[in-house]
Design a protein around this motif. Structure first.
Motif, PDB file in Angstrom:
ATOM      1  N   GLY A  77      -5.210   2.680   0.407  1.00 27.28           N
ATOM      2  CA  GLY A  77      -4.211   2.308   1.416  1.00 27.28           C
ATOM      3  C   GLY A  77      -4.049   3.352   2.497  1.00 27.28           C
ATOM      4  O   GLY A  77      -4.034   3.027   3.691  1.00 27.28           O
ATOM      5  N   SER A  78      -3.943   4.629   2.103  1.00 28.90           N
ATOM      6  CA  SER A  78      -3.762   5.688   3.103  1.00 28.90           C
ATOM      7  C   SER A  78      -5.022   5.869   3.954  1.00 28.90           C
ATOM      8  O   SER A  78      -4.938   6.116   5.163  1.00 28.90           O
ATOM      9  N   MET A  79      -6.207   5.709   3.342  1.00 26.09           N
ATOM     10  CA  MET A  79      -7.445   5.821   4.119  1.00 26.09           C
ATOM     11  C   MET A  79      -7.576   4.664   5.117  1.00 26.09           C
ATOM     12  O   MET A  79      -8.031   4.865   6.235  1.00 26.09           O
ATOM     13  N   LEU A  80      -7.161   3.472   4.705  1.00 29.06           N
ATOM     14  CA  LEU A  80      -7.197   2.327   5.619  1.00 29.06           C
ATOM     15  C   LEU A  80      -6.233   2.525   6.781  1.00 29.06           C
ATOM     16  O   LEU A  80      -6.551   2.200   7.918  1.00 29.06           O
ATOM     17  N   ASP A  81      -5.045   3.067   6.484  1.00 23.50           N
ATOM     18  CA  ASP A  81      -4.082   3.342   7.555  1.00 23.50           C
ATOM     19  C   ASP A  81      -4.660   4.333   8.558  1.00 23.50           C
ATOM     20  O   ASP A  81      -4.468   4.196   9.768  1.00 23.50           O
TER      21      ASP A  81
ATOM     22  N   MET B 121      -8.992  -6.257  -4.405  1.00 25.84           N
ATOM     23  CA  MET B 121      -8.242  -7.222  -3.589  1.00 25.84           C
ATOM     24  C   MET B 121      -6.737  -6.992  -3.732  1.00 25.84           C
ATOM     25  O   MET B 121      -5.992  -7.064  -2.758  1.00 25.84           O
ATOM     26  N   ASP B 122      -6.298  -6.691  -4.944  1.00 23.97           N
ATOM     27  CA  ASP B 122      -4.881  -6.420  -5.176  1.00 23.97           C
ATOM     28  C   ASP B 122      -4.456  -5.128  -4.490  1.00 23.97           C
ATOM     29  O   ASP B 122      -3.370  -5.047  -3.919  1.00 23.97           O
ATOM     30  N   ALA B 123      -5.306  -4.120  -4.510  1.00 26.31           N
ATOM     31  CA  ALA B 123      -4.998  -2.859  -3.830  1.00 26.31           C
ATOM     32  C   ALA B 123      -4.885  -3.078  -2.321  1.00 26.31           C
ATOM     33  O   ALA B 123      -4.010  -2.501  -1.662  1.00 26.31           O
ATOM     34  N   LEU B 124      -5.748  -3.916  -1.760  1.00 23.94           N
ATOM     35  CA  LEU B 124      -5.671  -4.228  -0.328  1.00 23.94           C
ATOM     36  C   LEU B 124      -4.370  -4.962  -0.005  1.00 23.94           C
ATOM     37  O   LEU B 124      -3.714  -4.684   0.994  1.00 23.94           O
ATOM     38  N   ARG B 125      -3.997  -5.891  -0.868  1.00 23.99           N
ATOM     39  CA  ARG B 125      -2.755  -6.640  -0.649  1.00 23.99           C
ATOM     40  C   ARG B 125      -1.542  -5.717  -0.741  1.00 23.99           C
ATOM     41  O   ARG B 125      -0.634  -5.793   0.080  1.00 23.99           O
ATOM     42  N   GLN B 126      -1.536  -4.837  -1.718  1.00 25.16           N
ATOM     43  CA  GLN B 126      -0.414  -3.908  -1.865  1.00 25.16           C
ATOM     44  C   GLN B 126      -0.324  -2.943  -0.686  1.00 25.16           C
ATOM     45  O   GLN B 126       0.759  -2.504  -0.324  1.00 25.16           O
ATOM     46  N   ALA B 127      -1.455  -2.627  -0.085  1.00 29.37           N
ATOM     47  CA  ALA B 127      -1.454  -1.738   1.078  1.00 29.37           C
ATOM     48  C   ALA B 127      -1.004  -2.478   2.338  1.00 29.37           C
ATOM     49  O   ALA B 127      -0.785  -1.856   3.371  1.00 29.37           O
ATOM     50  N   GLY B 128      -0.893  -3.804   2.259  1.00 28.33           N
ATOM     51  CA  GLY B 128      -0.416  -4.585   3.397  1.00 28.33           C
ATOM     52  C   GLY B 128      -1.519  -5.220   4.223  1.00 28.33           C
ATOM     53  O   GLY B 128      -1.245  -5.809   5.265  1.00 28.33           O
ATOM     54  N   TYR B 129      -2.759  -5.118   3.783  1.00 27.96           N
ATOM     55  CA  TYR B 129      -3.884  -5.710   4.507  1.00 27.96           C
ATOM     56  C   TYR B 129      -4.188  -7.086   3.900  1.00 27.96           C
ATOM     57  O   TYR B 129      -4.795  -7.184   2.837  1.00 27.96           O
ATOM     58  N   LEU B 130      -3.703  -8.120   4.580  1.00 33.49           N
ATOM     59  CA  LEU B 130      -3.836  -9.473   4.055  1.00 33.49           C
ATOM     60  C   LEU B 130      -4.995 -10.245   4.671  1.00 33.49           C
ATOM     61  O   LEU B 130      -5.382 -11.289   4.167  1.00 33.49           O
ATOM     62  N   LYS B 131      -5.549  -9.747   5.757  1.00 26.68           N
ATOM     63  CA  LYS B 131      -6.682 -10.416   6.402  1.00 26.68           C
ATOM     64  C   LYS B 131      -7.968  -9.784   5.886  1.00 26.68           C
ATOM     65  O   LYS B 131      -8.391  -8.739   6.381  1.00 26.68           O
ATOM     66  N   VAL B 132      -8.549 -10.430   4.892  1.00 27.82           N
ATOM     67  CA  VAL B 132      -9.747  -9.892   4.246  1.00 27.82           C
ATOM     68  C   VAL B 132     -10.822 -10.961   4.287  1.00 27.82           C
ATOM     69  O   VAL B 132     -10.623 -12.088   3.833  1.00 27.82           O
ATOM     70  N   GLY B 133     -11.955 -10.603   4.854  1.00 29.11           N
ATOM     71  CA  GLY B 133     -13.112 -11.504   4.866  1.00 29.11           C
ATOM     72  C   GLY B 133     -14.080 -11.086   3.785  1.00 29.11           C
ATOM     73  O   GLY B 133     -14.363  -9.905   3.610  1.00 29.11           O
ATOM     74  N   LEU B 134     -14.573 -12.054   3.021  1.00 26.18           N
ATOM     75  CA  LEU B 134     -15.542 -11.763   1.966  1.00 26.18           C
ATOM     76  C   LEU B 134     -16.958 -11.837   2.546  1.00 26.18           C
ATOM     77  O   LEU B 134     -17.301 -12.784   3.243  1.00 26.18           O
ATOM     78  N   VAL B 135     -17.744 -10.843   2.249  1.00 22.23           N
ATOM     79  CA  VAL B 135     -19.107 -10.763   2.770  1.00 22.23           C
ATOM     80  C   VAL B 135     -20.062 -11.200   1.672  1.00 22.23           C
ATOM     81  O   VAL B 135     -19.965 -10.755   0.532  1.00 22.23           O
ATOM     82  N   GLY B 136     -20.970 -12.080   2.024  1.00 27.65           N
ATOM     83  CA  GLY B 136     -21.979 -12.534   1.070  1.00 27.65           C
ATOM     84  C   GLY B 136     -23.338 -12.522   1.719  1.00 27.65           C
ATOM     85  O   GLY B 136     -23.490 -12.325   2.908  1.00 27.65           O
ATOM     86  N   ARG B 137     -24.335 -12.750   0.908  1.00 23.01           N
ATOM     87  CA  ARG B 137     -25.703 -12.786   1.397  1.00 23.01           C
ATOM     88  C   ARG B 137     -25.975 -14.172   1.962  1.00 23.01           C
ATOM     89  O   ARG B 137     -25.506 -15.170   1.447  1.00 23.01           O
ATOM     90  N   GLU B 138     -26.735 -14.217   3.030  1.00 21.05           N
ATOM     91  CA  GLU B 138     -27.090 -15.493   3.624  1.00 21.05           C
ATOM     92  C   GLU B 138     -27.994 -16.253   2.677  1.00 21.05           C
ATOM     93  O   GLU B 138     -28.767 -15.668   1.928  1.00 21.05           O
ATOM     94  N   GLY B 139     -27.882 -17.589   2.707  1.00 20.70           N
ATOM     95  CA  GLY B 139     -28.711 -18.430   1.854  1.00 20.70           C
ATOM     96  C   GLY B 139     -30.180 -18.269   2.165  1.00 20.70           C
ATOM     97  O   GLY B 139     -30.571 -17.994   3.286  1.00 20.70           O
ATOM     98  N   GLU B 140     -31.001 -18.437   1.151  1.00 17.54           N
ATOM     99  CA  GLU B 140     -32.455 -18.251   1.318  1.00 17.54           C
ATOM    100  C   GLU B 140     -33.092 -19.534   1.790  1.00 17.54           C
ATOM    101  O   GLU B 140     -32.747 -20.597   1.435  1.00 17.54           O
TER     102      GLU B 140
ATOM    103  N   GLY C 203      -2.980   2.166  11.354  1.00 21.54           N
ATOM    104  CA  GLY C 203      -1.805   1.450  10.865  1.00 21.54           C
ATOM    105  C   GLY C 203      -1.769  -0.021  11.250  1.00 21.54           C
ATOM    106  O   GLY C 203      -0.771  -0.697  11.017  1.00 21.54           O
ATOM    107  N   ASP C 204      -2.847  -0.536  11.823  1.00 19.52           N
ATOM    108  CA  ASP C 204      -2.904  -1.946  12.235  1.00 19.52           C
ATOM    109  C   ASP C 204      -3.257  -2.806  11.029  1.00 19.52           C
ATOM    110  O   ASP C 204      -4.427  -2.969  10.682  1.00 19.52           O
ATOM    111  N   ARG C 205      -2.230  -3.380  10.392  1.00 19.58           N
ATOM    112  CA  ARG C 205      -2.447  -4.184   9.183  1.00 19.58           C
ATOM    113  C   ARG C 205      -2.871  -5.616   9.497  1.00 19.58           C
ATOM    114  O   ARG C 205      -3.123  -6.392   8.592  1.00 19.58           O
TER     115      ARG C 205
END
Length: 141
Positions: free
Chosen positions: A90-94, A122-141, A99-101
């Protein structure tokens, strides 16, 4: 008794019959059925086995200054390319976001990472106040 109140006997003969239905018991039965369906309906969807298809959507272009949170298979956590302890996330993200959550973070986890560890981040991100989280995945083959 008819002799005592003759006017009432005459009035009763002149009144039309009331043929209205008492709807109170009907409403009671409907409410009980509604409660039963509300309790039972979530249970019907628990045991469904669904084979979900793979995503075939076009990948979105990366933003100019994307901030990645990465979880490796050995449970090590990285912010960008910098290793970070989960307690300090949380502090590193801030510090990184100023501080832009409302900024969108991109979270990527190794395929071998435990589901419990992914949810922990994911829970640590939510507790830090960062609710906009995009999940990154590999593109389909």
């Amino acid at each position: 008794m008819a002799a005592l109140f003759p006017s009432q006997a005459d009035d009763a003969a002149d009144m039309p019959e009331l043929s209205e239905i008492n709807v109170t018991p009907f409403i009671d039965v409907m409410l009980v059925l509604l409660i039963i369906f509300m309790v039972v309906s979530p249970l019907a969807t628990v045991d469904l086995k669904i084979d979900l298809p793979a995503a075939s959507a076009k990948p979105e272009p990366r933003p100019d200054k994307a901030l990645f949170v990465s979880l490796k298979a050995d449970r090590s956590l990285y912010l960008g390319e910098t290793p970070v302890a989960r307690a300090q996330l949380g502090s590193m993200l801030d510090t990184q976001t100023g501080g832009d959550r409302q900024r969108t973070l991109f979270f990527q986890a190794d395929k071998q990472a435990a589901y419990e560890d992914v949810l922990g981040v994911m829970d640590a991100l939510r507790q830090a106040g960062y609710l906009k989280v995009g999940l990154v995945g590999r593109e389909g083959e």
